[in-house]
Design a protein around this motif. Structure first.
Motif, PDB file in Angstrom:
ATOM      1  N   ASN A 126       0.814  -1.340   0.114  1.00  0.00           N
ATOM      2  CA  ASN A 126       0.034   0.004   0.054  1.00  0.00           C
ATOM      3  C   ASN A 126       0.947   1.407  -0.047  1.00  0.00           C
ATOM      4  N   ASP A 127       2.015   1.143   0.669  1.00  0.00           N
ATOM      5  CA  ASP A 127       2.937   2.441   0.737  1.00  0.00           C
ATOM      6  C   ASP A 127       3.602   2.489  -0.747  1.00  0.00           C
ATOM      7  N   VAL A 128       3.936   1.560  -1.491  1.00  0.00           N
ATOM      8  CA  VAL A 128       4.410   1.752  -2.930  1.00  0.00           C
ATOM      9  C   VAL A 128       3.539   2.306  -3.614  1.00  0.00           C
ATOM     10  N   LEU A 129       2.202   1.468  -3.657  1.00  0.00           N
ATOM     11  CA  LEU A 129       1.143   2.118  -4.568  1.00  0.00           C
ATOM     12  C   LEU A 129       0.838   3.718  -4.251  1.00  0.00           C
ATOM     13  N   LEU A 163       3.594   3.934 -11.932  1.00  0.00           N
ATOM     14  CA  LEU A 163       2.933   2.836 -12.571  1.00  0.00           C
ATOM     15  C   LEU A 163       3.207   2.863 -14.161  1.00  0.00           C
ATOM     16  N   ASP A 164       3.310   1.694 -14.327  1.00  0.00           N
ATOM     17  CA  ASP A 164       3.964   1.209 -15.710  1.00  0.00           C
ATOM     18  C   ASP A 164       2.917   0.292 -16.260  1.00  0.00           C
ATOM     19  N   SER A 165       2.072   1.024 -17.186  1.00  0.00           N
ATOM     20  CA  SER A 165       1.320   0.185 -18.120  1.00  0.00           C
ATOM     21  C   SER A 165       1.676  -0.461 -19.418  1.00  0.00           C
ATOM     22  N   MET A 216      -0.099  -4.809 -19.331  1.00  0.00           N
ATOM     23  CA  MET A 216      -0.189  -5.028 -17.811  1.00  0.00           C
ATOM     24  C   MET A 216      -0.033  -3.766 -16.950  1.00  0.00           C
ATOM     25  N   THR A 217      -0.265  -3.787 -15.993  1.00  0.00           N
ATOM     26  CA  THR A 217       0.029  -2.537 -14.855  1.00  0.00           C
ATOM     27  C   THR A 217       1.022  -3.337 -13.956  1.00  0.00           C
ATOM     28  N   ARG A 218       2.026  -2.472 -13.836  1.00  0.00           N
ATOM     29  CA  ARG A 218       2.984  -2.924 -12.910  1.00  0.00           C
ATOM     30  C   ARG A 218       3.449  -1.626 -12.186  1.00  0.00           C
TER      31      ARG A 218
END
Length: 146
Positions: free
Chosen positions: A5-8, A101-103, A107-109
């Motif tokens: 959750n911190d990373v997001l 965020l990398d889409s 995919m979403t990473r």
């Protein structure tokens, strides 16, 4: 200790301030890095899986950014993820890594970069061991063991 959750939150709302910033021109980076190091770290490439001995190297030490020498990971947080890339459960400091965020690739990473020089390191996933549950899946070529 950082958790998923911190990373997001960091990826969505902004990263922590780094201890230092390192800025170079493209020509300066090209002069410092091999073609493969440049491709991975400056152009967000990915090295081939299992192409580095760092994957299974689990001895004590500190890992720094290949581009700017910023300390990123302590080997005490390293584990064998059997994914083909060196994996860690935590950065050495919460502000050592930046997230976005990398889409790409359908995919979403969450991409990880050096927070000091913006070098692409790899991605972080919520499927790691221990209390954090994080797996920082790093390109070995983006790291240097100290």
């Amino acid at each position: 200790m950082l958790k998923w959750n911190d990373v997001l939150k960091l990826a969505n709302q902004g990263n922590l301030t780094p201890d230092k910033r390192v800025a170079k021109t493209e020509a300066e980076w090209r002069g410092l890095l091999s073609d493969e190091e440049y491709w991975v770290t400056r152009e967000a490439g990915t090295e081939r899986a299992f192409s580095s001995a760092l994957c299974s190297l689990l001895e004590p030490g500190i890992y720094a950014c290949r581009c700017c020498d910023t300390l990123l990971f302590d080997a005490s947080e390293k584990f064998d993820s059997r994914t083909g890339w060196p994996s860690f459960s935590q950065p050495i400091k919460p502000n050592a890594i930046a997230y976005r965020l990398d889409s790409s690739h359908g995919m979403t990473r969450v991409e990880t970069t050096c927070n000091a020089c913006d070098a692409h390191l790899g991605h972080v996933f919520p499927d790691g061991p221990g209390e954090s549950g994080l797996r920082y899946c790093m390109n070995a070529i983006a790291l240097q063991k100290k």
